[in-house]
Each structure stands twice: as structure tokens, then as C-alpha cells.
Design a protein around this motif. Structure first.
Motif, short mmCIF file in Angstrom:
data_model
loop_
_atom_site.label_atom_id
_atom_site.label_comp_id
_atom_site.label_asym_id
_atom_site.label_seq_id
_atom_site.Cartn_x
_atom_site.Cartn_y
_atom_site.Cartn_z
N LYS A 14 0.83 -1.20 0.00
CA LYS A 14 0.00 0.00 0.00
C LYS A 14 0.87 1.26 0.00
O LYS A 14 0.57 2.23 -0.71
N ARG A 17 2.27 1.68 -3.58
CA ARG A 17 1.21 2.15 -4.49
C ARG A 17 0.90 3.63 -4.26
O ARG A 17 0.76 4.40 -5.21
N THR A 18 0.81 4.03 -3.00
CA THR A 18 0.49 5.41 -2.66
C THR A 18 1.59 6.36 -3.14
O THR A 18 1.31 7.40 -3.74
N LYS A 21 1.45 6.75 -6.91
CA LYS A 21 0.32 7.61 -7.29
C LYS A 21 0.63 9.08 -7.02
O LYS A 21 0.11 9.96 -7.71
N GLU A 22 1.48 9.35 -6.01
CA GLU A 22 1.84 10.73 -5.66
C GLU A 22 3.00 11.26 -6.49
O GLU A 22 3.51 12.34 -6.21
#
Length: 62
Positions: A14, A17-18, A21-22
Motif C-alpha cells: 500500500k 502504491r500510494t 500515485k503521488e
């Protein structure tokens, strides 16, 4: 330097992934036979900062 330890596999995934995405880009990734099983290593970069994520994978039986 700050170090986090004993991160569960689900949380590790997680976090990655975060960060992606950022806007963080994967610059290198460990590709050994035990990738994601016993060991993992990533270098993420969001200029001018690089972030090293490495360590043994913590798997907890359910």
C-alpha cells in the motif's frame, strides 16, 4: 534518518502504491528469486529526493 521496521506485506504494498500515485518513480527494484518473499528493495525518486525502501519481508500467518 528515520527507519521503519516490521512492516506487514499488505502495508508495504500500500505504501508503494500510494507513493507511485503521488508521483514517485521507481528507479531501481530488486529482482532476485526471493523478491517479495524473503527480501525486497526499491529506490523511488521524486526529484530532488530519493527514497530507499529495503528489508526482509514480514509475512504473518492468518
Amino acid at each position: 534518518m528515520k527507519i521503519a521496521t516490521d512492516i506487514k506485506t499488505e502495508d508495504w504494498e500500500k505504501i508503494i502504491r500510494t507513493l507511485v500515485k503521488e508521483g514517485w518513480k521507481v528507479r531501481s527494484k530488486y529482482r532476485g528469486i526471493d523478491e517479495g518473499v524473503d527480501y525486497d528493495h526499491l529506490v523511488l525518486q521524486k526529484k530532488p529526493t530519493a527514497l530507499l525502501l529495503a528489508g526482509p519481508v514480514i509475512l504473518k500467518a492468518k
